[in-house]
Design an enzyme around this catalytic site. Structure first.
Site, PDB file in Angstrom:
ATOM      1  N   SER A  83      -0.966  -3.786  -6.402  1.00 41.71           N
ATOM      2  CA  SER A  83      -0.878  -5.047  -7.134  1.00 41.71           C
ATOM      3  C   SER A  83      -1.531  -6.193  -6.360  1.00 41.71           C
ATOM      4  CB  SER A  83       0.589  -5.400  -7.400  1.00 41.71           C
ATOM      5  OG  SER A  83       1.210  -4.410  -8.177  1.00 41.71           O
ATOM      6  N   GLU A 118      12.622  -3.577  -3.896  1.00 41.85           N
ATOM      7  CA  GLU A 118      11.684  -3.768  -5.010  1.00 41.85           C
ATOM      8  C   GLU A 118      12.387  -3.546  -6.352  1.00 41.85           C
ATOM      9  OE1 GLU A 118       7.342  -2.145  -6.629  1.00 41.85           O
ATOM     10  OE2 GLU A 118       8.413  -1.029  -5.077  1.00 41.85           O
ATOM     11  N   SER A 122       1.316   3.835  -3.390  1.00 39.13           N
ATOM     12  CA  SER A 122       0.817   4.933  -4.231  1.00 39.13           C
ATOM     13  C   SER A 122      -0.621   5.323  -3.892  1.00 39.13           C
ATOM     14  CB  SER A 122       0.891   4.536  -5.707  1.00 39.13           C
ATOM     15  OG  SER A 122       2.226   4.338  -6.114  1.00 39.13           O
ATOM     16  N   GLU A 175      11.557   8.636 -14.581  1.00 41.89           N
ATOM     17  CA  GLU A 175      12.011  10.001 -14.287  1.00 41.89           C
ATOM     18  C   GLU A 175      12.541  10.114 -12.857  1.00 41.89           C
ATOM     19  OE1 GLU A 175       9.290  10.002 -17.676  1.00 41.89           O
ATOM     20  OE2 GLU A 175       9.148   9.186 -15.649  1.00 41.89           O
ATOM     21  N   GLY A 233       0.823  -1.208   0.000  1.00 44.74           N
ATOM     22  CA  GLY A 233       0.000   0.000   0.000  1.00 44.74           C
ATOM     23  C   GLY A 233       0.853   1.253   0.000  1.00 44.74           C
TER      24      GLY A 233
END
Length: 401
Positions: A170, A252, A138, A383, A136
């Site tokens: 996800s 990750e 974004s 970015e 949990g």
């Protein structure tokens, strides 16, 4: 000393090889179809019964998490022994017994930041695939600027109370538990974030799958309405979650870079796909331009894998650095290039979406190409990763004009 170490490793290799030959079921030595990937959790159905046997045997040895401490269910192997195990698994083409966000991301940070009670409670279940975790992070207004998250966590004396929303979670609709970033202090930004764990079956938790352009729905919107969480399920100190969050993102990105995007299980090498559809003339691919671009891609892929291997050696010593951002960025570019070349090599047969006239693998190709577009977003946008590389790796300073 070196000779003794080598002798010990060779003995470990012999014992490992013998154990794998005896315990790895025959079907677990074949390419793994997408629908047989084992994610674990309370709802795992094991389409192939031998998948369950394989997971149980590997977990019992602690080899789903080979370098984790034995007291938490891990294998307790040294880095050198873990490399031998990986080599022997690769030798027999063994399937991965368990795919798990708990293994890749949450477990490592819990070992580093969790208290003893939390480690003993959660880590063994991760090793055995009993609990499936989701992430949990974004939110609709806090994606690239993750520290801008607003999911609120209030101290209610004997429990925490959580209200807010996450997005791009996800497999949230299939997960059992969530490791979640929440705001516990609204007066500061980075210093007001905490890291908390809770059951996805808690009252007030709702998930809504998001259908992607590829046709799949691996991501969800996740809503929290007055979710009560026991006090002991906060990891680390109050308002100390940003440090844990950054560490977890490094794990990750390392995992994604080491193959998290990867190929579909059992996928043919890219050149073999091109040879099948384009054909060969005098031992060369019968398309000069495509052959050149495939060669460029294959060389870049080889160099990338060697870099990942070096980075993997560093991470196995406990060093998880910002170089993960470099390879995560490169991994996204490579996977997008690969899937685009695959569709191009297939020609008309790579343009199917559904219906007759296309094989299952052909129908997968355009979906994989579209899915790869998200590679430059998930795990930190390209970015953001470039900014991390500029500041943390190259030491560049912000331009003040």
């Amino acid at each position: 000393m070196a000779d003794g170490m080598d002798t010990g490793l060779e003995q470990f290799r012999a014992e490992t090889r013998a154990w794998l030959e005896e315990n790895c079921p025959p079907s677990m030595r074949t390419p793994m179809p997408e629908d047989e990937i084992v994610w674990g959790g309370r709802g795992e159905k094991f389409k192939n019964p031998e998948s369950k046997v394989w997971l149980e045997r590997m977990a019992e040895k602690g080899w789903t998490a080979p370098t984790w401490p034995k007291e938490y269910g891990g294998g307790g192997l040294s880095q050198a022994e873990a490399r031998v195990l990986a080599e022997e698994l690769k030798r027999i083409k063994a399937r991965t017994p368990l795919n798990s966000f708990g293994l890749w991301m949450f477990g490592p940070v819990l070992i580093e930041y969790g208290n003893e009670e939390q480690k003993k409670r959660f880590l063994p279940d991760i090793v055995h695939g009993k609990i499936r975790w989701c992430q949990g992070y974004s939110e609709p207004g806090a994606g690239s600027d993750l520290a801008g998250l607003q999911t609120k966590c209030e101290d209610k004396g004997d429990h925490w109370l959580i209200n807010g929303q996450k997005v791009w979670t996800s497999y949230a609709n299939e997960a059992d538990w969530i490791f979640c970033l929440v705001r516990t202090d609204t007066s500061v930004k980075h210093e007001g974030i905490s890291f908390i764990l809770f059951d996805m079956e808690s009252e007030g938790v709702e998930t809504r799958p998001i259908k992607l352009i590829s046709g799949s729905s691996p991501f969800c919107e996740t809503f929290f309405t007055d979710v009560k969480v026991p006090k002991e399920q906060m990891v680390g100190r109050l308002n100390g979650g940003w440090e844990i969050a950054k560490r977890l993102l490094q794990y990750e990105r390392t995992n994604i870079s080491a193959g998290g995007f990867g190929s579909a299980p059992g996928a043919m090498p890219l050149y073999e796909i091109a040879k099948h559809y384009v054909g060969e003339e005098n031992g060369k691919l019968d398309d000069d331009d495509l052959r050149l671009r495939l060669a460029d891609h294959m060389m870049a892929d080889k160099a990338f894998n060697l870099t990942v291997r070096r980075m993997g050696e560093q991470s196995k010593t406990g060093e998880v650095s910002h170089t993960a951002s470099i390879v995560k960025y490169a991994a996204a570019k490579l996977n997008q290039s690969k899937t685009e070349l695959m569709v191009e090599a297939m020609g008309f047969q790579g343009l199917g979406w559904e219906g007759e006239g296309f094989s299952e693998k052909e129908l997968t190709a355009p979906k994989a190409m579209l899915r790869a577009k998200a590679n430059s977003i998930e795990g930190g946008t390209s970015e953001v990763n470039l900014n991390v590389v500029a500041k943390r790796v190259l030491g560049l300073q912000d331009h003040k004009g």
